[in-house]
Design a protein around this motif. Structure first.
Motif, mmCIF file in Angstrom:
data_model
loop_
_atom_site.group_PDB
_atom_site.id
_atom_site.type_symbol
_atom_site.label_atom_id
_atom_site.label_comp_id
_atom_site.label_asym_id
_atom_site.label_seq_id
_atom_site.Cartn_x
_atom_site.Cartn_y
_atom_site.Cartn_z
ATOM 1 N N ALA A 21 51.737 46.677 114.115
ATOM 2 C CA ALA A 21 51.793 46.011 113.010
ATOM 3 C C ALA A 21 53.049 45.194 112.805
ATOM 4 O O ALA A 21 54.025 45.810 112.901
ATOM 5 N N PRO A 44 48.106 42.519 112.103
ATOM 6 C CA PRO A 44 47.671 43.871 112.322
ATOM 7 C C PRO A 44 47.968 44.318 113.610
ATOM 8 O O PRO A 44 48.212 43.181 114.621
ATOM 9 N N GLN A 46 46.722 44.358 117.522
ATOM 10 C CA GLN A 46 45.808 43.410 118.200
ATOM 11 C C GLN A 46 44.988 42.521 117.414
ATOM 12 O O GLN A 46 43.842 42.919 117.295
ATOM 13 N N PRO A 47 45.434 41.649 116.648
ATOM 14 C CA PRO A 47 44.756 40.803 115.716
ATOM 15 C C PRO A 47 43.686 40.026 116.500
ATOM 16 O O PRO A 47 43.800 39.896 117.793
ATOM 17 N N ARG A 48 42.363 39.748 115.904
ATOM 18 C CA ARG A 48 41.259 39.234 116.412
ATOM 19 C C ARG A 48 41.482 37.501 116.417
ATOM 20 O O ARG A 48 40.680 36.934 117.163
ATOM 21 N N TRP A 84 44.103 39.500 104.722
ATOM 22 C CA TRP A 84 43.539 39.159 105.912
ATOM 23 C C TRP A 84 43.846 40.181 107.023
ATOM 24 O O TRP A 84 42.969 40.331 107.794
ATOM 25 N N ASN A 85 44.934 40.906 107.205
ATOM 26 C CA ASN A 85 45.194 41.899 107.992
ATOM 27 C C ASN A 85 44.352 42.885 108.013
ATOM 28 O O ASN A 85 43.822 43.558 109.395
ATOM 29 N N ARG A 87 41.086 42.720 107.797
ATOM 30 C CA ARG A 87 40.151 42.192 108.482
ATOM 31 C C ARG A 87 40.251 41.977 109.893
ATOM 32 O O ARG A 87 39.602 41.195 110.632
ATOM 33 N N GLY A 88 41.466 42.297 110.645
ATOM 34 C CA GLY A 88 41.866 42.157 111.794
ATOM 35 C C GLY A 88 42.405 40.837 112.013
ATOM 36 O O GLY A 88 42.424 40.310 113.382
ATOM 37 N N LEU A 89 42.736 40.001 110.940
ATOM 38 C CA LEU A 89 43.370 38.773 111.527
ATOM 39 C C LEU A 89 44.977 38.692 111.037
ATOM 40 O O LEU A 89 45.246 39.203 109.935
ATOM 41 N N LEU A 259 35.202 34.976 112.334
ATOM 42 C CA LEU A 259 35.002 35.957 113.305
ATOM 43 C C LEU A 259 33.680 35.876 113.883
ATOM 44 O O LEU A 259 33.407 35.981 115.241
#
Length: 264
Positions: A21, A44, A46-48, A84-85, A87-89, A259
């Motif tokens: 992170a 975060p 490994q962001p998507r 946003w983090n 939520r994986g962004l 996503l």
């Protein structure tokens, strides 16, 4: 060694450890010749996807060396940058470039080839480091930046999609999103508006006309938000125009939509 390769290596060095992170990481990115653009990264593990966040009004954003925000920090996108983090962004706050970091800031710059070149440099380097889609998210006048850049930069150089929130749709003195060549958009577009936005320049009744202008985009949708509270001037950041009191809901809905596009 090539000057631009050196800048790319320095950017990569600043982002070492992307599996961990990263919070409030300040990076000065070389964009056009002799020009830098300061960004504030919150990511975060490994962001998507990555979202580049464009402030409204005149675009002024002060990113201090320690990662704190000065001017512009109350803006809807800036004050929600870490949401946003979850939520994986990864989120990237974008400050004005070094040659527009004083009045009038981005007021006369958002729809220019130079602005598109700056943002394209950010997109390219973020893709190289994270290997995920990069989206542009603008709010109020920041929507002009997101839409103008995407209309100038076709894939693969441009963004993977754009989100326009509380877009300025009417203004007798300054250019608006509706004045752009929106038929040039080749990426998904999400429009987000508060049902009770009382700002005369972003009337919800004008949103369907904007949606019709982006009909040629691969995918497009309007997302209406309700609830929250409105404080101060109806065009300010803590009015319905700035999604005051509904921030988490709005970010969750936008993140879900972004996503989903990656799966289509």
């Amino acid at each position: 060694m090539n000057r631009y390769l050196i800048h790319a290596l320095l950017f990569a060095a600043a982002l070492l450890g992307t599996a961990q992170a990263q919070s409030n990481k300040v990076i000065d990115v070389a964009t056009r010749s002799g020009i830098t653009e300061r960004i504030l990264l919150n990511a975060p593990p490994q962001p998507r996807a990555v979202v580049l966040l464009f402030n409204g009004s005149n675009g002024q954003v002060e990113i201090k060396d320690n990662g704190e925000l000065g001017a512009g920090r109350g803006n809807f996108l800036l004050r929600t940058r870490t949401l946003w983090n979850a939520r994986g962004l990864a989120s990237v706050v974008v400050a004005p470039p070094s040659d527009h970091n004083e009045e009038p800031f981005l007021a006369d710059f958002r729809d220019t080839p130079e602005h598109a070149a700056d943002v394209q440099a950010l997109i390219s380097q973020l893709r190289q480091q994270f290997h995920v889609p990069v989206w542009l998210v603008g709010t109020s006048r920041g929507s002009l930046s997101a839409a103008a850049v995407a209309s100038r930069l076709a894939p693969p150089a441009g963004p993977d999609g754009i989100v326009l929130t509380s877009s300025i749709l009417y203004d007798k003195q300054q250019r608006t999103v509706t004045a752009l060549p929106l038929d040039a958009l080749q990426v998904p577009v999400l429009l987000v508006h508060h049902k009770r936005d009382a700002c005369r320049q972003s009337n919800p009744a004008d949103v369907p006309a904007l949606l019709s202008q982006i009909a040629t985009a691969p995918r497009s949708e309007v997302m209406y938000i309700d609830g929250g509270q409105s404080q101060g001037d109806p065009c300010d950041s803590y009015a319905y125009h700035g999604f005051n009191g509904t921030e988490s809901l709005v970010i969750d809905k936008i993140a879900d939509w972004i996503l989903r596009q990656d799966k289509k």
